[in-house]
Design a protein around this motif. Sequence first.
Motif, PDB file in Angstrom:
ATOM      1  N   ALA A 123     -37.337  16.651 -69.618  1.00  0.00           N
ATOM      2  CA  ALA A 123     -37.289  15.251 -70.023  1.00  0.00           C
ATOM      3  C   ALA A 123     -37.910  15.037 -71.387  1.00  0.00           C
ATOM      4  O   ALA A 123     -37.609  14.039 -72.049  1.00  0.00           O
ATOM      5  N   ILE A 124     -38.798  15.932 -71.840  1.00  0.00           N
ATOM      6  CA  ILE A 124     -39.466  15.764 -73.134  1.00  0.00           C
ATOM      7  C   ILE A 124     -38.605  16.423 -74.204  1.00  0.00           C
ATOM      8  O   ILE A 124     -38.341  17.628 -74.144  1.00  0.00           O
ATOM      9  N   THR A 125     -38.186  15.631 -75.162  1.00  0.00           N
ATOM     10  CA  THR A 125     -37.204  16.083 -76.132  1.00  0.00           C
ATOM     11  C   THR A 125     -37.712  15.871 -77.544  1.00  0.00           C
ATOM     12  O   THR A 125     -38.343  14.857 -77.848  1.00  0.00           O
ATOM     13  N   VAL A 126     -37.421  16.841 -78.409  1.00  0.00           N
ATOM     14  CA  VAL A 126     -37.683  16.682 -79.846  1.00  0.00           C
ATOM     15  C   VAL A 126     -36.564  15.808 -80.415  1.00  0.00           C
ATOM     16  O   VAL A 126     -35.410  16.205 -80.442  1.00  0.00           O
ATOM     17  N   THR A 127     -36.918  14.605 -80.845  1.00  0.00           N
ATOM     18  CA  THR A 127     -35.906  13.667 -81.342  1.00  0.00           C
ATOM     19  C   THR A 127     -35.780  13.677 -82.862  1.00  0.00           C
ATOM     20  O   THR A 127     -34.822  13.120 -83.392  1.00  0.00           O
ATOM     21  N   GLY A 128     -36.700  14.294 -83.580  1.00  0.00           N
ATOM     22  CA  GLY A 128     -36.586  14.328 -85.033  1.00  0.00           C
ATOM     23  C   GLY A 128     -37.579  15.264 -85.659  1.00  0.00           C
ATOM     24  O   GLY A 128     -38.645  15.541 -85.098  1.00  0.00           O
ATOM     25  N   VAL A 129     -37.221  15.780 -86.834  1.00  0.00           N
ATOM     26  CA  VAL A 129     -38.088  16.677 -87.590  1.00  0.00           C
ATOM     27  C   VAL A 129     -38.082  16.240 -89.047  1.00  0.00           C
ATOM     28  O   VAL A 129     -37.020  16.003 -89.627  1.00  0.00           O
ATOM     29  N   SER A 130     -39.264  16.128 -89.644  1.00  0.00           N
ATOM     30  CA  SER A 130     -39.386  15.797 -91.063  1.00  0.00           C
ATOM     31  C   SER A 130     -40.199  16.873 -91.762  1.00  0.00           C
ATOM     32  O   SER A 130     -41.200  17.350 -91.234  1.00  0.00           O
ATOM     33  N   ALA A 131     -39.708  17.251 -92.930  1.00  0.00           N
ATOM     34  CA  ALA A 131     -40.412  18.231 -93.754  1.00  0.00           C
ATOM     35  C   ALA A 131     -39.934  18.039 -95.181  1.00  0.00           C
ATOM     36  O   ALA A 131     -38.824  17.538 -95.416  1.00  0.00           O
TER      37      ALA A 131
END
Length: 995
Positions: free
Chosen positions: A566-574
């Motif tokens: 249920a725990i999801t990575v919804t975005g990545v910023s770099a």
Amino acid sequence: MTRTYRQPLLTRWSRRDRLTVLVVAVIVAFLVGTTLLLLSVGTETEAVSNKFSDSMTVTQYDSVATARSNANRSDIVLPTATVTRNGIEHQIVGIPPDSPTVLSDYSVEWRTARLPPPPDTGIKGGVERPTTRRFETDEGSVRLRVSPYTGDSVFPRSWYVGTPSTVREVGTSGAFVVEANAGDNGFARLRTDGTVTPSLFLYFLAGVREVLRVLSGVTILAAVLVLVVLYNVTRMSVRDRMTTIRVVRTTGATPRQILGLFGLRAGLLTATGVLLGYAGGVVFTRLAVNVAIYAGVSLSLSPQVTTTSLVVLLPMFGSVVAVGFFAGLLAAWPAVSGEPASLTGLKTPSGSQQTSRLGLLPNRASTTLLRWRALIPTATTLAVFALIVLLSGSLATALTPLASPSSGTVTESGAPYPMASRIDAEYASVLRSQGIEASPEILVPQLHDGQPYLARGANFSSFTTVSDARLVSGHAPRTKYEAVIGHDLATTLGIDIGDSITLGGASSPTVTRVHIVGTFDAPGVLDDQLVVPLPTAHDLSTAPGTVQFIRTDGGTPDFSGADDGAITVTGVSAPPTAEVGKPFTVTMNVQNFGQETGERRITARIGGESESVTVSPAPGERSSRRVNLTVQNPGNYTLRVGSREKRIAVYRQPPLSLDAVPNRGQPGERMLVPVLTPNGEQVSGATVEIAGTTATTNERGVATVPLPNRTGNYTIRTTKGARTVSSHVVVSEDALHPFGARVRVTPDTASMYARPTAEVVLVNPWGRTQTRTISIVTPGKTVTKNVTLPPYRTESVSVSLSSDTGKERLAPGDYTVRIVSGGDVLATDQFSIVGDERLFSTVAQNSEYAQGSGIGHAVRSVFGDLRTLLVSMAVLAGITTVGSTAATFAQSVHARRRTVAIHRATGATRRQVLRRVLADVWRISVVSILIGITAAILIGIFLERMGLLTVFGVQLSISVSAQILATVAIGSFLLANISALVVTIPFLFADPADR
């Protein structure tokens, strides 16, 4: 002629006559079977489309005066104006004060047909709160107050509505006329101009009309076969009764009486065949469907005799009987055209005479028993067979790409047909992550100027990857008001690049308009479609973010590895760049979609380095975690966080950037020049040079330089050590002192559940206070602000890229955010929406995969397996051809029956006579096949050019491939030989003395 002779002639039928009845019955069975199979689509679609039977026609005119002259009293005339904002054209529609607000006859449960009442001043549009906007027109610019929409509208939210006087002030460009269709019945509801909405019912009605047109052509072909059969059979009957005819003529019977008698006889034979053929056609059709079902073919065909089918069949039957009666008259004419004393037999040339007529042919072409006069009727029947096979082959060729085993369709589980399916467009990202090309799409049936066709909502680049389509002219759609059209559909509709066309909703009372900007070539029926952007299709059909199906190419989806977490990575910023040996920050956005607090360890990896962090968000909670990573060597690297990827360039020293420098200014003005890195870090000690004047950036990374006193184009060059960057500036007297701007989107790689934000920095690089209107144009909305900045000052603005309602999600893809002021684009940045990990399990639970395309799935769902239809038609056509050709050869053998008897009496065996007959048949059939195929191709091309082969907007093209031609030739040759065997064998076993 006595009454006792009339009755036997009419009612005493020989074995040959009963065979004739059978042949006619087979021809009629072909007609009945074809009609029931083709019209069965009406039964399947009636329940789907009948609820949309009330519709309106919307016609666009180039002027209000022309619209009013073509409108009836009950019609609604809506003047329109075209304006431009941020480089995109929009429509303003004028709503007359006496117009009804709600068109209740055309409303459906999920959408009201509503003409939004305009405000007293200004216009209504898709804004969150009242605001003032500037629009560009042909006459210049105009500022209008824009109020928010409330409730449904027949127009897209991106259109504006106002009063007719407001439209006139802006500049009228045309008008719509809204006309009711509900008062008419049947085909009278199909208008010859305008676009229908809702269109689903009338789309099918227009398609059925085209099917009936094709059936009319099939009836003509069947009538030709009946004419050939009855003519040949009646000729034999007349020849057998020549002595009797001479007697009754001598005893007072008139030629008209004899003609009528033979015509009536042929009519009775035909009528009997029609009755038997009707029963046989119904039985054969149901049997074919049952056999297909027994064989495991999934069918929804339910051919039934209905009032509609009887309306079609009864005129067909009457035509066939009339043709049979005419054939009897034609065959009997030689027996009544001369004097009674001359009626010793129907004269035919002898073998020697026949050979002399064919003197131009080599001896091998001369026949022994049969006559060359059989050539024309044989060629006629084989031409009909060839034409049916060519048309079936063309239909199969058109539909083959829809059922390609390498392609497939993902639809909502349990949906009865594709247009009833609703599936999240984001599911396509799951398929792409498995290396499968995917195109989320929406079908919107259209009826334009009486012509049905399909509009397809899709991203054109995705459409081409799964369709083997290619753009041949123009360009792909760049806005929601642009479309590309297939080459065949452009021919059918008579439109081309530069034209505009109005579109209507299929099941919703909506209307929009698109501009044709390109044409494409695609295989099969895909070339007969209009492709519009998905946002345009959403205006006409499904809600944003939802499609009817997803077409695939390149493999079968595998959802066995679906992640139930249920725990999801919804975005990545770099940052897009990093410096060797210096840490850079990676921000990871997560969300708990479950019902309980969970825990997950998330790892960020790049170039062999990794950092992990453990998150424990509460149910529904969104949170962010940051880690620092360091890369020790320069190069291009891929940052990976879970299923997310991002490219990062690593330098020994980061490059310089002049993104925030304006591109124009006035002569002599002093301009602030910020020098930054791609990550936004300030660069001090850099040298800025323009037209020989230099300055050095301070600790804040800015330098002030004077612009040249002479107008022109100049280069601003900035250097620090080995790093150099250049920008261009236009110096002119009418420059409006634009702001400089910089925009960055975070996270720049996100899922549909993330909430990206645009961080905008505005710079006033001039030595005076400036006020400017700034528009932040995002994929979901446009935010406009009036910003005032003192000299050399900056201001930061943060804008959420989520829609104002929060319900509309962006589909996977790359998007651009633009900062616009005064018509100039000051800055841009891109971000990506990608698939979500949790979608694997969602797709597996809520969708189903089938081979073939969306339309192919529709064909199977609505029509049943098309092979059943084509095979049934081909079998009936083959049997019909055997019967017709057999009648022709029977007439020829019958005319030479005495010659056959002489051969048998003088010692020829049955096998020898049969061999000679077959040799004659081979000679005649080879020439007949060449003539028949050529005639069939020419007739097919003629029908194609006349537009008579267009059904449901699909233009069939006669296929003359080597495979189809070989099939036709071999099939015709075999049918001719079977016909000869059927006729000759009974003659061989008869007593020669009886002839």
